[in-house]
Design a protein around this motif. Sequence first.
Motif, PDB file in Angstrom:
ATOM      1  N   THR A   1      -4.284   5.334  18.187  1.00 24.54           N
ATOM      2  CA  THR A   1      -4.608   3.932  17.902  1.00 24.54           C
ATOM      3  C   THR A   1      -4.263   3.556  16.469  1.00 24.54           C
ATOM      4  N   LEU A   2      -4.653   4.417  15.526  1.00 23.86           N
ATOM      5  CA  LEU A   2      -4.371   4.130  14.116  1.00 23.86           C
ATOM      6  C   LEU A   2      -2.869   4.089  13.851  1.00 23.86           C
ATOM      7  N   LEU A   3      -2.117   5.008  14.458  1.00 18.19           N
ATOM      8  CA  LEU A   3      -0.667   5.034  14.269  1.00 18.19           C
ATOM      9  C   LEU A   3      -0.028   3.751  14.774  1.00 18.19           C
ATOM     10  N   THR A   4      -0.402   3.329  15.981  1.00 17.23           N
ATOM     11  CA  THR A   4       0.196   2.134  16.573  1.00 17.23           C
ATOM     12  C   THR A   4      -0.115   0.885  15.758  1.00 17.23           C
ATOM     13  N   VAL A   5      -1.387   0.737  15.362  1.00 14.10           N
ATOM     14  CA  VAL A   5      -1.775  -0.451  14.592  1.00 14.10           C
ATOM     15  C   VAL A   5      -1.120  -0.429  13.207  1.00 14.10           C
ATOM     16  N   PHE A   6      -1.064   0.755  12.584  1.00 12.60           N
ATOM     17  CA  PHE A   6      -0.418   0.868  11.272  1.00 12.60           C
ATOM     18  C   PHE A   6       1.037   0.436  11.344  1.00 12.60           C
ATOM     19  N   LEU A   7       1.788   0.951  12.316  1.00 11.67           N
ATOM     20  CA  LEU A   7       3.194   0.596  12.436  1.00 11.67           C
ATOM     21  C   LEU A   7       3.361  -0.893  12.727  1.00 11.67           C
ATOM     22  N   ALA A   8       2.486  -1.448  13.577  1.00  9.92           N
ATOM     23  CA  ALA A   8       2.570  -2.873  13.897  1.00  9.92           C
ATOM     24  C   ALA A   8       2.379  -3.726  12.647  1.00  9.92           C
ATOM     25  N   VAL A   9       1.371  -3.392  11.848  1.00 13.73           N
ATOM     26  CA  VAL A   9       1.096  -4.173  10.638  1.00 13.73           C
ATOM     27  C   VAL A   9       2.205  -3.973   9.602  1.00 13.73           C
ATOM     28  N   ALA A  10       2.673  -2.727   9.433  1.00  4.85           N
ATOM     29  CA  ALA A  10       3.690  -2.439   8.430  1.00  4.85           C
ATOM     30  C   ALA A  10       5.008  -3.139   8.747  1.00  4.85           C
ATOM     31  N   VAL A  11       5.446  -3.069  10.002  1.00  6.35           N
ATOM     32  CA  VAL A  11       6.710  -3.702  10.372  1.00  6.35           C
ATOM     33  C   VAL A  11       6.593  -5.219  10.291  1.00  6.35           C
ATOM     34  N   THR A  12       5.442  -5.767  10.687  1.00  8.92           N
ATOM     35  CA  THR A  12       5.230  -7.207  10.572  1.00  8.92           C
ATOM     36  C   THR A  12       5.296  -7.646   9.112  1.00  8.92           C
ATOM     37  N   ALA A  13       4.732  -6.846   8.212  1.00  6.81           N
ATOM     38  CA  ALA A  13       4.790  -7.159   6.781  1.00  6.81           C
ATOM     39  C   ALA A  13       6.230  -7.180   6.296  1.00  6.81           C
ATOM     40  N   ILE A  14       7.034  -6.226   6.757  1.00  3.29           N
ATOM     41  CA  ILE A  14       8.445  -6.170   6.356  1.00  3.29           C
ATOM     42  C   ILE A  14       9.185  -7.422   6.820  1.00  3.29           C
ATOM     43  N   VAL A  15       8.930  -7.834   8.060  1.00  2.44           N
ATOM     44  CA  VAL A  15       9.597  -9.025   8.588  1.00  2.44           C
ATOM     45  C   VAL A  15       9.140 -10.277   7.840  1.00  2.44           C
ATOM     46  N   GLU A  16       7.857 -10.334   7.476  1.00  2.00           N
ATOM     47  CA  GLU A  16       7.349 -11.499   6.747  1.00  2.00           C
ATOM     48  C   GLU A  16       7.996 -11.632   5.367  1.00  2.00           C
ATOM     49  N   VAL A  17       8.362 -10.509   4.744  1.00  2.00           N
ATOM     50  CA  VAL A  17       9.095 -10.571   3.481  1.00  2.00           C
ATOM     51  C   VAL A  17      10.411 -11.298   3.693  1.00  2.00           C
ATOM     52  N   ARG A  18      11.078 -10.955   4.780  1.00  2.00           N
ATOM     53  CA  ARG A  18      12.355 -11.584   5.081  1.00  2.00           C
ATOM     54  C   ARG A  18      12.184 -13.032   5.524  1.00  2.00           C
ATOM     55  N   ALA A  19      11.057 -13.343   6.168  1.00  2.00           N
ATOM     56  CA  ALA A  19      10.822 -14.701   6.656  1.00  2.00           C
ATOM     57  C   ALA A  19      10.340 -15.641   5.565  1.00  2.00           C
TER      58      ALA A  19
ATOM     59  N   ALA B   1       2.766 -11.347   3.565  1.00  2.00           N
ATOM     60  CA  ALA B   1       3.336 -10.003   3.502  1.00  2.00           C
ATOM     61  C   ALA B   1       2.499  -9.093   2.610  1.00  2.00           C
ATOM     62  N   THR B   2       2.036  -9.602   1.474  1.00  2.00           N
ATOM     63  CA  THR B   2       1.226  -8.792   0.557  1.00  2.00           C
ATOM     64  C   THR B   2      -0.079  -8.355   1.214  1.00  2.00           C
ATOM     65  N   VAL B   3      -0.723  -9.282   1.892  1.00  2.00           N
ATOM     66  CA  VAL B   3      -1.983  -8.953   2.583  1.00  2.00           C
ATOM     67  C   VAL B   3      -1.733  -7.903   3.662  1.00  2.00           C
ATOM     68  N   LEU B   4      -0.651  -8.079   4.415  1.00  2.00           N
ATOM     69  CA  LEU B   4      -0.342  -7.132   5.488  1.00  2.00           C
ATOM     70  C   LEU B   4      -0.013  -5.752   4.937  1.00  2.00           C
ATOM     71  N   PHE B   5       0.716  -5.688   3.831  1.00  2.00           N
ATOM     72  CA  PHE B   5       1.013  -4.396   3.218  1.00  2.00           C
ATOM     73  C   PHE B   5      -0.271  -3.692   2.769  1.00  2.00           C
ATOM     74  N   ALA B   6      -1.220  -4.467   2.236  1.00  2.00           N
ATOM     75  CA  ALA B   6      -2.495  -3.879   1.818  1.00  2.00           C
ATOM     76  C   ALA B   6      -3.260  -3.325   3.020  1.00  2.00           C
ATOM     77  N   VAL B   7      -3.267  -4.082   4.106  1.00  2.00           N
ATOM     78  CA  VAL B   7      -3.932  -3.611   5.330  1.00  2.00           C
ATOM     79  C   VAL B   7      -3.234  -2.362   5.868  1.00  2.00           C
ATOM     80  N   ALA B   8      -1.896  -2.362   5.827  1.00  2.00           N
ATOM     81  CA  ALA B   8      -1.141  -1.196   6.301  1.00  2.00           C
ATOM     82  C   ALA B   8      -1.467   0.039   5.476  1.00  2.00           C
ATOM     83  N   ALA B   9      -1.627  -0.128   4.162  1.00  2.00           N
ATOM     84  CA  ALA B   9      -1.974   1.008   3.299  1.00  2.00           C
ATOM     85  C   ALA B   9      -3.332   1.589   3.681  1.00  2.00           C
ATOM     86  N   LEU B  10      -4.290   0.722   3.955  1.00  2.00           N
ATOM     87  CA  LEU B  10      -5.618   1.184   4.371  1.00  2.00           C
ATOM     88  C   LEU B  10      -5.546   1.921   5.711  1.00  2.00           C
ATOM     89  N   LEU B  11      -4.778   1.372   6.636  1.00  2.00           N
ATOM     90  CA  LEU B  11      -4.636   2.013   7.942  1.00  2.00           C
ATOM     91  C   LEU B  11      -3.943   3.372   7.823  1.00  2.00           C
TER      92      LEU B  11
END
Length: 453
Positions: free
Chosen positions: A193-211, A217-227
Motif C-alpha cells: 500500500t505504501l509503495l503504490t501510494v508513494f509512487l502515485a503521489v511522486a509521479v503526480t508531483a513530477i507531472v504537476e511540475v511540467r503542468a 507540486a511542492t506539497v505533493l513532493f513533501a507528502v511523497a517524502a513522508l510516504l
Amino acid sequence: MVAGSTFLAMLAYSGPLGNVVTLSQAFGSSRAGSTWILASMSVGLAVTLLAAGVVADRIGHRRVFRLGAVVFTAASVVSALAGTTPVFVLARVVAGAGATGMIATGLGLAGAVSAHARHRATTATAWSAAMGAGIALGPLLTGLLDLIGAWRGFYGLLALGGLAVWAGTRRLPGGTGLGRSAPSRRFDLAGFTLLTVFLAVAVTAIVEVRAGGPVTATVLFAVAALLFGALIASQRIGTARLVDPRLFTHRPFQAATVAGFGTGIGVVATMSFACTFLVDGLGMSTLQAGALLAAWSGTSAVAALLLARHTAKVSATVQLVTGLGGVTVGLALVTGISATSGIGRLMPGLIVAGLASGLLNTGLARQAVATVPADDAAMGTGANNTARYLGSSIGVSAASIIATGGDLVAGWDRVVWLGAAASLASAILVTILSRRARTSPAAPPIRSPSSPP
C-alpha cells in the motif's frame, strides 16, 4: 503472447505523442490538461508496475496477465467514448495499470515455459522488437486517423486488441509460474500500500511540475517524502517484506535498474519531447512528426531482430553499456538543428539512437529476469520498467521546463544534451557496478537453488 501484449501496450503508450494537439482541441483542454493527456498512461504504468509484479509473484502470473488485459480493454473503451479531459485522463491512467499486468508478467510467463538460455534470449529479442514496433506505429496510426477525423477509432482498435490478448490467455499452458506460485514469504500488505501510494503521489508531483503547478507540486513532493520514509520504516521493522532486502545490495540488480532509469530519462524522454519540437519548432504536421520519430523506434525494433544472433553471444552487461553509449552518440548527432534544417539532418542521429535502443532494450529484458530469483520474475520486470517510466516522467518534465519561455529550437539542444549526459552517466555507473560485482569476494545468493543458472 508476450510480444503481442507488449506491442499493444506500447502502441497505446505512444499514440497520443502523434496527436496530442488534436485531443486537446477535441476536449478544450488547458495547458495542464494537455500535459496530463500526454502523461496519463505513463503515470498508470509507473505507479503500478512494481506493485503488480510483487502481486503476480504471489498469486500467479497468468491471473495478473489476464486481469491486466481485461482492465486495459475496458479502459480503452472508456477512452474512445470520453467527452472531457478528466474522463479521458482517468481512463488512460487505468489503461496504464491494465498494461502493467501484461508487461510485468509477460517475461515471467515465457521464462516459466522454458528456462533454457537460448529461449530466454529469444524472448528478450521478441520483447524488445515488439516494444520498438509499438512505439513506432502508435504516432503514425493516430496521425493517419487524424486525417479522417477519427481519433476515437484508435482507442476502439486498442480495445479489440486487448480483447484478443485476453482470449489468447485461455490457451496458455499450465505449469510452474503460470498459475499460483508458492510464496516463500508472507505478502506485505502495508508495504504494498505504501509503495503504490508513494509512487502515485511522486509521479503526480513530477507531472504537476511540467503542468505549471509549483505550489501543488511542492506539497505533493513533501507528502511523497513522508510516504517514502514510512515505506523504508515498514521494510525495516515489519515482519513481512515486499522483496528480499539482499536485492538492494546485489550489483547486477542495481546495474539493471540504473540502466532502466537511464533509458527512461535519456532516450525515451528526449524522443517523447521530440514530437513537440518537430510540430511547434519546425512546423511539421503530427503525421510527419510521427513518421520521423519512427526512424528511431522502428529502427530499434528491426535492430533487436537483426542483432539477435550476435547479442546472444555477449553478456547482457555489454548490451546495456554499449546500448547506453550508442544512445549518447545518437542524441549528440541530433543537436545543432535549425528551423531550416531538413529531415536528412536528423536521420543519422535517429538511426544510430534506434540501433542502440534495440540493443539496450534486449539487454534490459534479459537482466530484468536474470538478476532476481525465479519466484520473483514479475517483480524484477516491474522494478526495471518502473525505473524506466519514472526516468521518462522526470526527463520529459525537465525537458518541458528547459525548453519553455524561449526559442524552442534553441531549447531542443539543451534538452538533447541533457538526455545524452544522462545516458552517458548511466553507462558509466552500470560499468562500475558490473565490475564491482565481478570482483566482489562473496556475492549474495539471490537466486534460489531451483533457479536456472
